[in-house]
Design a protein around this motif. Structure first.
Motif: not given
Length: 486
Positions: A7, A311, A314, A327, A331
């Motif tokens: 992430k 990713t 985010n 999420n 984030s």
């Protein structure tokens, strides 16, 4: 997960820590529970091994970030004399763990473990590696019957897979439950028990909440969605205003695995029954859930979600265009550092509920002691003292480590109970479930996750506009997987 690939920013490459410690460190991007690691885990366990994944693994985040400043560790307490297993000090312990989402947690753990080792005259070595590299490492050590004394398992089915190589830890498992108000059920028992015996000690889970732009909701007179149906309604309005919602729909994102598996559960569907063996994906409930997912995509999202990695959601929220994502708080943590003004507009809400209830697939971590260890008493003593300072582990992880012992969930919880935005996360244990729900995590369940079957089913429905074809494809794939384990 719980099964997320790297992430943005919180699963990052980090340099080796200070020289002169009694352990080695390697920092990599984190990929968790249900990523490509699952295939390696299963493949390493002999007959009935899993086939390769149907699609490529998620891409790592492009840039590393600086680790968060470590919080002071509480002084490690020496293990009680003649503690679990008769431990009175001495020997050595080697541990193999993943690099944590929050680097400050690893800093805390390494310092605490070193202090504990000094006070108990135990040579402690803690190795942290990329979670995707853990399963083949576990399998290699199991094959050789030698290696690290303790593993930090990041896959829900690992206790099931390696039950024959794991020490019975029922003594400390029961002790911790008795001392700390009991274990969170059913999640803790599903993660740590095999056939009623504690073979692992649950460490923590990672919530899978939702983040939304409160300013955009307020401007349009909207409330944060409590249910999936609410999300459809508000998302339709916000997409028309140029602020769509976003959930990855593809084979590149473990967030997609978590979200769409959670949706199934919320609509009373699942891919396996409570017995952990009977395939149940071909059901009216599944068709209802997939039909809803198709409508949700068409009315609230754009086609960018079909190519997202972990990713992307985010970045979508950080761009200022996204209005809602599902999420962990990673984030928001990232945006707080990079764009504080935008972060003030982002709030946290619960995972959406459905007609059958509120459920969320979560990532997890479980301690296991291997039966080749020559210092099992020291390993149990280490865990005893670790759980004695467990609140410090929650603080060091900046609230990421969600406890599975009830006393540590008393409100206000550290970090998340102190921030009004995050207080709702104190009850996330009520929704959290492991892979294979409503059954226990199994190798077959892990293989379904690893091969992205559920998000690929949603993707097929979106691209073909045929719910029946998508469910039929998933049924064939899941039945093939489970048939290997009969």
């Amino acid at each position: 997960m719980s099964r997320e690939c790297s992430k943005l920013n919180d699963e990052s490459i980090h340099a080796s820590r200070t020289a002169g410690r009694s352990y080695s460190r390697r920092r990599f991007l984190h990929i968790s529970v249900a990523g490509v690691a699952g295939v390696a885990l299963l493949a390493a366990c002999g007959p009935g091994a899993a086939p390769g994944p149907t699609a490529a693994p998620a891409k790592p985040a492009a840039e590393p970030v600086k680790p968060a400043e470590a919080k002071p560790a509480e002084a490690a307490k020496p293990a009680a004399q003649a503690g679990p297993g008769g431990f009175t000090g001495g020997g050595s312990l080697k541990m193999l763990l993943r690099s944590h989402f929050v680097p400050a947690y690893d800093v805390w753990l390494d310092k605490w473990a070193a202090e504990w080792g000094t006070k108990n005259k135990v040579e402690v070595a803690v190795d942290h590696i990329l979670a995707a590299e853990l399963p083949p490492k576990w399998a290699a050590e199991v094959a050789s019957g030698d290696g690290h004394d303790m593993f930090g398992f990041t896959q829900g089915g690992a206790i099931n897979v390696f039950n024959k190589q794991l020490v019975d830890v029922s003594d400390v498992g029961k002790q911790f439950g008795d001392q700390h108000g009991g274990w969170v059920t059913p999640l803790a028992e599903q993660l740590g028990m095999f056939e009623g015996v504690w073979r692992g000690i649950p460490d923590y889970f990672i919530e899978f909440s939702t983040e939304y732009r409160k300013d955009l909701f307020d401007e349009n007179g909207l409330q944060p969605p409590d249910t999936w149906e609410d999300l459809l309604k508000v998302g339709t309005v916000l997409k028309a205003k140029g602020n769509p919602v976003g959930i990855a729909i593809n084979q590149k994102s473990n967030d997609a695995n978590n979200s769409w598996t959670s949706l199934l559960w919320c609509y009373g569907a699942s891919y396996v029954a409570k017995d952990g063996k009977t395939v149940t994906i071909n059901s009216p409930e599944t068709r209802t859930a997939v039909t809803f997912a198709l409508e949700l995509y068409n009315k609230t999202m754009t086609n960018e979600v079909l190519s997202w990695d972990d990713t992307a959601n985010n970045q979508f929220l950080a761009s200022g265009r996204g209005s809602w994502i599902q999420n962990p708080i990673s984030s928001l943590r990232t945006i707080e550092k990079e764009n504080p003004e935008l972060a003030k507009k982002i709030y946290i809400a619960n995972t959406p509920a459905g007609p059958a209830g509120r459920y969320a697939s979560v990532s997890t971590s479980v301690w296991g002691i291997m039966n080749w260890s020559k210092n099992v008493p020291a390993a149990k003593a280490f865990l005893t003292d670790y759980y004695g300072v467990f609140i410090e582990t929650v603080k060091a992880s900046e609230g990421y480590n969600q406890p599975l012992l009830k006393d540590f969930r008393k409100k206000p919880m550290p970090i998340i109970g102190e921030d009004p935005k995050m207080q709702i996360l104190q009850d996330f244990d009520q929704a959290a479930r492991a892979i294979g729900y409503p059954g226990s995590p199994t190798p077959a369940a892990a293989e379904v996750e690893t091969n992205w079957i559920i998000p690929l089913m949603i993707g097929q429905a979106v691209q073909s506009n045929s719910v029946e074809d998508a469910v039929g494809w998933a049924t064939q794939k899941i039945e093939a997987i489970y048939s290997k384990y009969k």
